[in-house]
Design an enzyme around this catalytic site. Structure first.
Site, PDB file in Angstrom:
ATOM      1  N   ASP A 191     -64.821 -83.547  13.914  1.00 28.31           N
ATOM      2  CA  ASP A 191     -63.847 -82.786  13.137  1.00 28.31           C
ATOM      3  C   ASP A 191     -63.336 -83.643  11.978  1.00 28.31           C
ATOM      4  O   ASP A 191     -62.407 -84.428  12.147  1.00 28.31           O
ATOM      5  CB  ASP A 191     -62.701 -82.391  14.078  1.00 28.31           C
ATOM      6  CG  ASP A 191     -61.852 -81.269  13.526  1.00 28.31           C
ATOM      7  OD1 ASP A 191     -62.200 -80.716  12.482  1.00 28.31           O
ATOM      8  OD2 ASP A 191     -60.833 -80.938  14.157  1.00 28.31           O
ATOM      9  N   HIS A 208     -46.103 -80.019  13.909  1.00 28.79           N
ATOM     10  CA  HIS A 208     -46.058 -80.326  15.332  1.00 28.79           C
ATOM     11  C   HIS A 208     -44.686 -80.934  15.609  1.00 28.79           C
ATOM     12  O   HIS A 208     -44.154 -81.683  14.791  1.00 28.79           O
ATOM     13  CB  HIS A 208     -47.101 -81.381  15.725  1.00 28.79           C
ATOM     14  CG  HIS A 208     -48.523 -80.951  15.598  1.00 28.79           C
ATOM     15  ND1 HIS A 208     -49.256 -81.189  14.457  1.00 28.79           N
ATOM     16  CD2 HIS A 208     -49.358 -80.349  16.477  1.00 28.79           C
ATOM     17  CE1 HIS A 208     -50.490 -80.737  14.638  1.00 28.79           C
ATOM     18  NE2 HIS A 208     -50.581 -80.224  15.849  1.00 28.79           N
ATOM     19  N   GLU A 232     -55.705 -71.453  18.943  1.00 25.36           N
ATOM     20  CA  GLU A 232     -56.666 -72.037  18.003  1.00 25.36           C
ATOM     21  C   GLU A 232     -57.890 -72.553  18.763  1.00 25.36           C
ATOM     22  O   GLU A 232     -57.817 -73.560  19.459  1.00 25.36           O
ATOM     23  CB  GLU A 232     -56.000 -73.184  17.245  1.00 25.36           C
ATOM     24  CG  GLU A 232     -56.888 -73.859  16.231  1.00 25.36           C
ATOM     25  CD  GLU A 232     -56.156 -74.970  15.488  1.00 25.36           C
ATOM     26  OE1 GLU A 232     -56.801 -75.974  15.144  1.00 25.36           O
ATOM     27  OE2 GLU A 232     -54.935 -74.829  15.263  1.00 25.36           O
ATOM     28  N   HIS A 257     -63.607 -76.203  13.114  1.00 28.01           N
ATOM     29  CA  HIS A 257     -63.833 -75.923  14.531  1.00 28.01           C
ATOM     30  C   HIS A 257     -64.958 -74.898  14.701  1.00 28.01           C
ATOM     31  O   HIS A 257     -65.734 -74.965  15.661  1.00 28.01           O
ATOM     32  CB  HIS A 257     -62.563 -75.389  15.180  1.00 28.01           C
ATOM     33  CG  HIS A 257     -61.467 -76.403  15.274  1.00 28.01           C
ATOM     34  ND1 HIS A 257     -60.228 -76.113  15.820  1.00 28.01           N
ATOM     35  CD2 HIS A 257     -61.410 -77.704  14.894  1.00 28.01           C
ATOM     36  CE1 HIS A 257     -59.464 -77.194  15.762  1.00 28.01           C
ATOM     37  NE2 HIS A 257     -60.163 -78.163  15.204  1.00 28.01           N
TER      38      HIS A 257
END
Length: 489
Positions: A360, A154, A285, A324
């Site tokens: 998550d 990122h 995503e 996910h």
């Protein structure tokens, strides 16, 4: 005298009030800096110059080698043999492993109930630009020793956020320049980059779906720069994860407007990709929720439907994260098969969740059965390139030794490598394929062919029913399929 004392008390109270205001202001600024990776001054030596890191970042950790299934060495591969060929392709080319910079080098072990637990020796306690450069060097030493040729990032994880966009971009340019140099020196390259559009308070209502045009513009500027540096690093893909692209309640949400805005944002990203000559794949995503209650790219089917609706299906593929998938009520295998059959499988974020929790957890994959199912899809897809397996996984809060970073990745790599071996054998033997083919063998008839070609009407099918009568019952052989599958693990 009394008036003087009252004045003194008033001044004293005013002094303490100012101190409290200063403390609050500093605390809020520190909180924002911590959450957004804002730059801070680095630690300095006695001479006012920041100390350079000397020697290795991972002393005592050798280059990880393949030692085979009988090895008891925790710092060795048991199943992953990079150069070994499986079905005519090297294991490293089937798997294309990647290390996620954010979890590996920015994961602190903090959770909603506790402070950070990770205290890596190379960290100096700051989020300065100098510290960011040091982390990047540690990243490449880690990749080299692990034997992984790809990495992901990122923008705000590799470089500190500045007070302005210009300052943030300058910080990013400095870190990217070093990363590019290290890539040239090591042969390691970038699998994908992405823009962090979820952590800073400005994105609390979303980025491309924010109700504020100022935020929408800032997000666009950030993606523009992130895509440019990904291109500069030779990245093969660029990812969009819309962690804040959703809603908490429909009572204050214009659902159509937000979806329309998100589509326009993605179209602008496509346009910019073409403008700068970036040939990488754009990936979305999916995730159902967390941090928002409802995220717009809920699962693979929802995301593909969105792309189709807005004419973007030919411009994007999907990055499927296994944790996910389970959060959306599916298995990872389901999400991968859905994207594969529609030609939309681009990349896999390799991790797993915990069946006893509802969030998550981003754990490293260790389930051999799931890994085998995943690799069945990857083999049928002909591989993942230009995508790969990115370990979007983090150490547990209680794992605080430097060697744990290696052990976790070795375990994940071995799990998927073992899955590859199992899946290849299963497909080569053909037993499962024969079982599946047998279930559908009636469609090998003339009528079956006409149905699949769309050349038979309901009226014609009705006549066949009158001719044949009640269809016979046939077993699905699920238990046999499960028995066969388990025998290959």
């Amino acid at each position: 005298m009394l008036a003087t004392m009252k004045t003194a008390r008033l001044l004293l109270l005013l002094f303490f009030f100012c101190l409290c205001l200063l403390h609050v202001a500093v605390s809020e600024d520190e909180i924002i800096a911590d959450r957004t990776c804002r730059a801070e001054p680095g630690l300095e030596s006695d001479f006012g110059i920041q100390k350079e890191w000397e020697g290795e970042f991972f002393p005592g950790i050798p280059k990880i080698k393949y030692e085979g299934p009988l090895s008891k060495n925790p710092l060795a591969f048991k199943w992953y043999n990079a150069e070994e060929e499986i079905l005519g392709k090297k294991m490293k080319d089937w798997l294309r492993f990647s290390v996620a910079f954010w979890h590996t080098f920015r994961g602190s072990g903090a959770d909603p109930f506790g402070a950070p637990t990770k205290n890596w020796p190379w960290e100096d306690g700051t989020n300065s630009l100098a510290m960011a450069l040091r982390r990047m060097k540690a990243n490449f030493e880690f990749l080299t020793k692990l034997g992984v040729e790809l990495w992901c990032f990122h923008d705000r994880d590799i470089a500190p956020d500045g007070k302005t966009l210009m300052e943030s971009n300058a910080n990013l340019d400095a870190v990217v320049a070093l990363a590019k140099q290290l890539q040239e020196e090591t042969g390691i390259h970038t699998l994908w980059g992405t823009a962090q559009l979820f952590m800073h308070p400005r994105y609390m209502h979303g980025a491309s779906t924010s109700p504020d045009v100022h935020v929408y513009a800032y997000a666009a500027a950030q993606v523009k720069k992130a895509m440019e540096v990904t291109h500069e690093l030779g990245g093969e893909n660029f990812v969009f994860w819309g962690g804040r692209e959703g809603y908490q309640t429909l009572l204050n949400t214009d659902l159509k407007k937000e979806l329309d805005h998100m589509a326009k944002f993605l179209q602008a990203a496509v346009n910019w990709k073409k403008t700068i000559g970036f040939n990488g794949t754009l990936l979305i995503e999916p995730k159902p929720q967390e941090p928002t209650k409802h995220q717009y790219d809920w699962d693979a089917a929802t995301t593909m439907g969105f792309l189709q609706r807005y004419g973007l299906a030919g411009e994007f593929k999907l990055n499927i994260e296994c944790n996910h998938a389970t959060l959306s009520g599916h298995s990872c295998h389901h999400e991968l098969e859905m994207t594969r059959i529609y030609g939309m499988l681009g990349n896999i974020d390799a991790n797993s969740g915990d069946a006893q929790t509802g969030w998550d957890t981003d754990q490293f994959p260790t389930d051999i059965g799931e890994a085998t199912l995943i690799m069945l899809t990857v083999i049928k897809n002909g591989g993942l390139a230009p995508g790969g397996f990115n370990f979007d996984a983090k150490l547990r809060r209680e794992s605080v030794d430097v060697e744990d970073l290696f052990i976790a990745h070795i375990s994940g790599m071995d799990t998927l490598a073992r899955g590859l071996r199992n899946a290849a054998k299963l497909l080569q033997d053909g037993i499962m394929s024969e079982l599946v083919a047998k279930r559908y063998e009636t469609f090998n008839s003339k009528l079956g062919a006409l149905i699949e070609e769309g050349e038979v009407s309901f009226e014609e099918l009705e006549k066949k029913v009158h001719e044949w009568g009640e269809p016979p019952l046939s077993s699905g052989k699920q238990e046999l399929a499960e028995m066969i599958f388990q025998s290959y693990l």
